[in-house]
Design a protein around this motif. Sequence first.
Motif, short mmCIF file in Angstrom:
data_model
loop_
_atom_site.label_atom_id
_atom_site.label_comp_id
_atom_site.label_asym_id
_atom_site.label_seq_id
_atom_site.Cartn_x
_atom_site.Cartn_y
_atom_site.Cartn_z
N LYS A 103 0.83 -1.20 0.00
CA LYS A 103 0.00 0.00 0.00
C LYS A 103 0.87 1.26 0.00
N GLY A 104 0.44 2.26 -0.76
CA GLY A 104 1.17 3.51 -0.82
C GLY A 104 1.31 4.16 0.54
N ALA A 105 0.28 4.03 1.39
CA ALA A 105 0.33 4.61 2.73
C ALA A 105 1.44 3.97 3.56
N HIS A 106 1.68 2.68 3.34
CA HIS A 106 2.74 2.00 4.08
C HIS A 106 4.12 2.48 3.63
N LEU A 107 4.26 2.75 2.33
CA LEU A 107 5.53 3.32 1.85
C LEU A 107 5.78 4.69 2.48
N LYS A 108 4.73 5.48 2.61
CA LYS A 108 4.89 6.81 3.21
C LYS A 108 5.32 6.69 4.67
N LYS A 109 4.73 5.74 5.39
CA LYS A 109 5.13 5.54 6.78
C LYS A 109 6.59 5.11 6.87
N LEU A 110 6.99 4.19 5.99
CA LEU A 110 8.38 3.73 5.98
C LEU A 110 9.32 4.90 5.68
N ALA A 111 8.96 5.72 4.72
CA ALA A 111 9.81 6.86 4.38
C ALA A 111 9.99 7.79 5.57
N ALA A 112 8.91 8.06 6.29
CA ALA A 112 9.00 8.96 7.44
C ALA A 112 9.92 8.39 8.51
N LEU A 113 9.88 7.09 8.74
CA LEU A 113 10.74 6.46 9.73
C LEU A 113 12.20 6.46 9.28
N LEU A 114 12.43 6.14 8.01
CA LEU A 114 13.81 6.05 7.52
C LEU A 114 14.52 7.39 7.58
N ARG A 115 13.80 8.48 7.43
CA ARG A 115 14.42 9.81 7.47
C ARG A 115 14.95 10.15 8.86
N ARG A 116 14.49 9.42 9.87
CA ARG A 116 14.93 9.71 11.24
C ARG A 116 16.17 8.90 11.64
N ILE A 117 16.60 7.98 10.80
CA ILE A 117 17.66 7.05 11.20
C ILE A 117 18.98 7.47 10.57
N PRO A 118 20.02 7.65 11.38
CA PRO A 118 21.33 8.01 10.81
C PRO A 118 21.92 6.86 10.01
N ARG A 119 22.67 7.20 8.98
CA ARG A 119 23.29 6.20 8.13
C ARG A 119 24.80 6.24 8.28
N ALA A 120 25.44 5.16 7.87
CA ALA A 120 26.90 5.08 7.88
C ALA A 120 27.35 4.48 6.56
N ALA A 121 28.61 4.69 6.25
CA ALA A 121 29.15 4.17 5.00
C ALA A 121 29.16 2.64 5.03
N ILE A 122 28.93 2.04 3.86
CA ILE A 122 28.98 0.59 3.79
C ILE A 122 30.42 0.12 3.93
N GLU A 123 30.56 -1.11 4.38
CA GLU A 123 31.89 -1.70 4.54
C GLU A 123 32.15 -2.63 3.36
N GLU A 124 33.11 -2.26 2.51
CA GLU A 124 33.48 -3.14 1.41
C GLU A 124 34.09 -4.41 1.98
N ASP A 125 33.78 -5.54 1.37
CA ASP A 125 34.20 -6.82 1.93
C ASP A 125 35.72 -6.99 1.92
N GLY A 126 36.36 -6.57 0.84
CA GLY A 126 37.81 -6.72 0.77
C GLY A 126 38.27 -8.15 0.87
#
Length: 406
Positions: free
Chosen positions: A313-336
């Motif tokens: 549902k589109g409403a569920h995507l909107k809820k997910l977007a609102a939550l994701l904007r509150r979470i800090p991100r970090a750089a991915i770790e390349e496996d090497g």
Amino acid sequence: MRNVLHIADMLKKQKKHLSFHTPGHKRAGGDITELSYSDNLMNPTGAIMRAEEDLERILHADKSYILTDGSTAGIFSMIYALKTAGKTRLALPAYCHASVKNACRAAGVQTVECCARRERGIPVQPSADELAAALQQADALLLTSPDYYGFFAPLEEARALCKAAGKPLLIDGAHGSHLHFTRAHAGLYADMWVDGVHKSLPALTQGAVVSAKGAWTQPLGEAVKIFRTSSPSYPIMASVEYAVKYPRNEAIERAAERFKLQLDALPNDDWSKILIAFGANCGAAQSYLESRGVYPEFNDGNYLMFYLSPRTKGAHLKKLAALLRRIPRAAIEEDGIQTGRSGDLRTWVPVTEAVGRVCALECGLFPPCVPLLRAGDKITASAAARLAKGGAFGLRGDLICVYAEE
């Protein structure tokens, strides 16, 4: 055709009756066994036959077989069909699903691996040149498309290579059933392929279809009889027919692509798979979301993946977007990950103590059930930490198989 549900209609028309047949719960209803009116998946002549005929038209197949054992039964059937036809060497991507290599081991089919590359922390699809080189050493080619991270294989190039060489093309399309409306569906290219219907369409878990074209219909049918259960679930069968006939939801497809742009998701080919990079913050991000009732498909230590379907549902995507904007991100770790020395002697050690050792048995996270480490790979601190969190295949509890040190 899409509005007719042969198996569900058959189940609705049944009369209430006393059950002196399996299953043991004795409640009758939709969860029944093979009765005089219910048709038989092993040799369908009624509702199941008509359902499979409809699925063949939708999935671009000459013959399709409903599975209630998941895509794994289809993978085993395809590879066994290869073996019975004298095809004993299969070219495939190094980071294919674990069931593919398990099926090759069980059938005695040798593998020719190509494309053991990872970029941005995830496996990449092979190039046409890599496929051509591998196919020269093999009797057949298997691709995964789309893969678990939402990328398509070079299907047109692979079809042309196989046609020119006179060799069959197999596609693990377990995560691409929703693509049958598009030019990206496996059925437009493969000689044999599997659709994991329950993954991206509204079917019950374990609902799948394996299909073939041309001369491969008969050997695949014989193989399916070996690997498919003789006690299939009628509710699962009915849900497979329903799901494949479910209408396309272009509104949610467009919304998903907008979501990816707005939330800076990893650009990929498949609208149904949204990957957000959180790096070292993956665990915290997952906990934050789950505490608010939102559960992602997986956490691979770099990305959270959110799996959509036409029922999203589109409403569920909107809820997910609102939550994701509150979470800090970090750089991915390349496996090497680097290749190390192998040997004849193997031992099992705690994964937390295995950094720097050489992995001796393919292992990875489940999901997505593709290798994180292959035999011969040096075990990095990042890989060990991800495996130690649990949910891994190829381990024995918290032990990992390594080559013995000299």
